[in-house]
Design a protein around this motif. Structure first.
Motif, PDB file in Angstrom:
ATOM      1  N   TRP A 183      -3.931  42.704  38.233  1.00  0.00           N
ATOM      2  CA  TRP A 183      -3.441  43.118  36.920  1.00  0.00           C
ATOM      3  C   TRP A 183      -2.166  43.940  37.049  1.00  0.00           C
ATOM      4  N   TYR A 184      -1.164  43.573  36.271  1.00  0.00           N
ATOM      5  CA  TYR A 184       0.044  44.374  36.085  1.00  0.00           C
ATOM      6  C   TYR A 184      -0.008  44.916  34.656  1.00  0.00           C
ATOM      7  N   LYS A 185       0.098  46.228  34.528  1.00  0.00           N
ATOM      8  CA  LYS A 185      -0.015  46.848  33.206  1.00  0.00           C
ATOM      9  C   LYS A 185       1.088  47.884  33.016  1.00  0.00           C
ATOM     10  N   TYR A 186       1.445  48.102  31.765  1.00  0.00           N
ATOM     11  CA  TYR A 186       2.316  49.225  31.453  1.00  0.00           C
ATOM     12  C   TYR A 186       1.879  49.848  30.133  1.00  0.00           C
ATOM     13  N   ASN A 187       2.210  51.125  29.996  1.00  0.00           N
ATOM     14  CA  ASN A 187       1.866  51.887  28.803  1.00  0.00           C
ATOM     15  C   ASN A 187       2.986  52.888  28.569  1.00  0.00           C
ATOM     16  N   GLY A 188       3.609  52.849  27.386  1.00  0.00           N
ATOM     17  CA  GLY A 188       4.728  53.752  27.164  1.00  0.00           C
ATOM     18  C   GLY A 188       5.165  53.791  25.717  1.00  0.00           C
ATOM     19  N   THR A 189       6.471  54.013  25.531  1.00  0.00           N
ATOM     20  CA  THR A 189       7.010  54.161  24.175  1.00  0.00           C
ATOM     21  C   THR A 189       8.365  53.468  24.056  1.00  0.00           C
ATOM     22  N   VAL A 190       8.672  53.086  22.819  1.00  0.00           N
ATOM     23  CA  VAL A 190       9.994  52.579  22.455  1.00  0.00           C
ATOM     24  C   VAL A 190      10.584  53.542  21.425  1.00  0.00           C
ATOM     25  N   THR A 191      11.833  53.957  21.670  1.00  0.00           N
ATOM     26  CA  THR A 191      12.526  54.827  20.723  1.00  0.00           C
ATOM     27  C   THR A 191      13.756  54.107  20.186  1.00  0.00           C
ATOM     28  N   LYS A 192      13.798  53.934  18.851  1.00  0.00           N
ATOM     29  CA  LYS A 192      14.953  53.320  18.187  1.00  0.00           C
ATOM     30  C   LYS A 192      15.222  54.071  16.881  1.00  0.00           C
ATOM     31  N   ASN A 193      16.483  54.444  16.693  1.00  0.00           N
ATOM     32  CA  ASN A 193      16.882  55.159  15.478  1.00  0.00           C
ATOM     33  C   ASN A 193      16.022  56.408  15.264  1.00  0.00           C
ATOM     34  N   GLY A 194      15.663  57.056  16.379  1.00  0.00           N
ATOM     35  CA  GLY A 194      14.878  58.283  16.310  1.00  0.00           C
ATOM     36  C   GLY A 194      13.400  58.076  16.058  1.00  0.00           C
ATOM     37  N   ILE A 195      12.958  56.837  15.936  1.00  0.00           N
ATOM     38  CA  ILE A 195      11.544  56.540  15.672  1.00  0.00           C
ATOM     39  C   ILE A 195      10.874  56.106  16.977  1.00  0.00           C
ATOM     40  N   VAL A 196       9.755  56.757  17.310  1.00  0.00           N
ATOM     41  CA  VAL A 196       9.031  56.477  18.552  1.00  0.00           C
ATOM     42  C   VAL A 196       7.773  55.673  18.229  1.00  0.00           C
ATOM     43  N   THR A 197       7.615  54.546  18.897  1.00  0.00           N
ATOM     44  CA  THR A 197       6.424  53.714  18.709  1.00  0.00           C
ATOM     45  C   THR A 197       5.797  53.417  20.074  1.00  0.00           C
ATOM     46  N   PRO A 198       4.463  53.329  20.122  1.00  0.00           N
ATOM     47  CA  PRO A 198       3.809  53.023  21.401  1.00  0.00           C
ATOM     48  C   PRO A 198       4.055  51.580  21.819  1.00  0.00           C
ATOM     49  N   LYS A 199       4.022  51.366  23.135  1.00  0.00           N
ATOM     50  CA  LYS A 199       4.259  50.029  23.688  1.00  0.00           C
ATOM     51  C   LYS A 199       3.369  49.847  24.909  1.00  0.00           C
ATOM     52  N   ARG A 200       2.595  48.777  24.924  1.00  0.00           N
ATOM     53  CA  ARG A 200       1.766  48.481  26.090  1.00  0.00           C
ATOM     54  C   ARG A 200       1.535  46.978  26.192  1.00  0.00           C
ATOM     55  N   ASP A 201       1.281  46.527  27.417  1.00  0.00           N
ATOM     56  CA  ASP A 201       1.008  45.110  27.644  1.00  0.00           C
ATOM     57  C   ASP A 201       0.448  44.964  29.055  1.00  0.00           C
ATOM     58  N   SER A 202      -0.057  43.779  29.359  1.00  0.00           N
ATOM     59  CA  SER A 202      -0.590  43.512  30.695  1.00  0.00           C
ATOM     60  C   SER A 202      -0.521  42.019  30.975  1.00  0.00           C
ATOM     61  N   ILE A 203      -0.568  41.695  32.261  1.00  0.00           N
ATOM     62  CA  ILE A 203      -0.566  40.299  32.688  1.00  0.00           C
ATOM     63  C   ILE A 203      -1.349  40.213  33.993  1.00  0.00           C
ATOM     64  N   TYR A 204      -2.094  39.116  34.165  1.00  0.00           N
ATOM     65  CA  TYR A 204      -2.856  38.923  35.399  1.00  0.00           C
ATOM     66  C   TYR A 204      -2.220  37.801  36.206  1.00  0.00           C
ATOM     67  N   LEU A 205      -1.966  38.091  37.486  1.00  0.00           N
ATOM     68  CA  LEU A 205      -1.362  37.113  38.392  1.00  0.00           C
ATOM     69  C   LEU A 205      -2.392  36.692  39.429  1.00  0.00           C
ATOM     70  N   ASN A 206      -2.628  35.398  39.539  1.00  0.00           N
ATOM     71  CA  ASN A 206      -3.560  34.865  40.523  1.00  0.00           C
ATOM     72  C   ASN A 206      -2.859  34.555  41.842  1.00  0.00           C
ATOM     73  N   LYS A 207      -3.653  34.331  42.861  1.00  0.00           N
ATOM     74  CA  LYS A 207      -3.137  33.901  44.157  1.00  0.00           C
ATOM     75  C   LYS A 207      -2.358  32.596  44.001  1.00  0.00           C
ATOM     76  N   ASP A 208      -1.153  32.553  44.569  1.00  0.00           N
ATOM     77  CA  ASP A 208      -0.279  31.373  44.577  1.00  0.00           C
ATOM     78  C   ASP A 208       0.208  30.964  43.185  1.00  0.00           C
ATOM     79  N   GLU A 209      -0.052  31.782  42.185  1.00  0.00           N
ATOM     80  CA  GLU A 209       0.388  31.466  40.825  1.00  0.00           C
ATOM     81  C   GLU A 209       1.825  31.947  40.609  1.00  0.00           C
ATOM     82  N   THR A 210       2.560  31.240  39.765  1.00  0.00           N
ATOM     83  CA  THR A 210       3.917  31.634  39.384  1.00  0.00           C
ATOM     84  C   THR A 210       3.949  31.920  37.885  1.00  0.00           C
ATOM     85  N   LYS A 211       4.434  33.123  37.528  1.00  0.00           N
ATOM     86  CA  LYS A 211       4.482  33.514  36.120  1.00  0.00           C
ATOM     87  C   LYS A 211       5.793  34.219  35.803  1.00  0.00           C
ATOM     88  N   VAL A 212       6.187  34.112  34.527  1.00  0.00           N
ATOM     89  CA  VAL A 212       7.318  34.860  33.985  1.00  0.00           C
ATOM     90  C   VAL A 212       6.765  35.799  32.920  1.00  0.00           C
TER      91      VAL A 212
END
Length: 217
Positions: A183-212
């Motif tokens: 699992w590759y995961k991130y958890n953070g924030t996006v700030t635009k025009n002074g407004i802060v919003t939460p941002k998170r996502d994840s992706i699972y990479l298998n053996k020998d798999e190719t992903k973007v």
């Protein structure tokens, strides 16, 4: 009869001095993401040879069985160290001993004279992953993406800046690189025009798999 005991003791002393105590290492080479053993991995007992290039010489080898288990022993006067010769298609996490990760590379671990070392080596097979970072609705140069990254291997991001921070109108296309499965995961924030919003996502990479992985914000 009074001469037999000293003779026996002398023979025992000579025998112990000549052959030394037996050093033993046993454990498993395994993928900590899945818990599966890694078969066919060579492990070596090494002794120090200060006069030779590299400073170590292999004195005995063992190969993991179908479930990743190994055991290797040798008697000697000097202590040995243990190395794991991992195939190139695996990411080396490190030695796991007494419930603790001892190192995060393929470094050697020392054995204690006459003792049994229980040591597992953690190794994770690679896939291929490309990560693209895109500010799809840029407001101005003060835009910011701040993300804390994590992986199924807890130590994976130890040696890189974390959080990762991207400022301005980012449009970054990453390279396709080898990456350990999990699992590759991130958890953070996006700030635009002074407004802060939460941002998170994840992706699972298998053996020998190719992903973007497109991280759009």
């Amino acid at each position: 009869m009074k001469f037999l005991l000293p003779l026996f003791m002398l023979t025992t002393i000579i025998s112990c001095t000549k052959f030394g105590k037996t050093d033993t290492a046993k454990g498993r080479v395994l993928n900590p993401v899945t818990g599966e053993g890694v078969s066919g991995v060579e492990l070596k007992l090494l002794k120090s040879t200060a006069g030779l290039p590299g400073g170590n010489k292999a004195v005995k080898t063992a190969t993991t069985d179908g479930d990743g288990f190994y055991e290797i022993s040798k008697a000697g006067l000097k202590g040995y160290s243990l190395s794991c010769n991992l195939p190139a298609e695996y990411y080396p996490v490190g030695w796991f001993i007494d419930g603790e990760l001892k190192n995060t590379n393929t470094g050697n671990v020392g054995l204690k004279k006459g003792k049994t070392l229980h040591a597992d080596f953690y190794a994770v097979p690679y896939g291929n992953l490309q990560i693209n970072i895109n500010n799809t609705s840029c407001f101005d140069t003060n835009d910011e993406l701040k993300i804390y990254r994590s992986h199924s291997i807890p130590s994976f991001y130890d040696n890189v800046p974390n959080p990762a921070i991207y400022n301005g109108c980012v449009n970054q296309t990453g390279n396709m690189n080898k990456a350990p499965m999990g699992w590759y995961k991130y958890n953070g924030t996006v700030t635009k025009n002074g407004i802060v919003t939460p941002k998170r996502d994840s992706i699972y990479l298998n053996k020998d798999e190719t992903k973007v992985w497109n991280i759009n914000y």
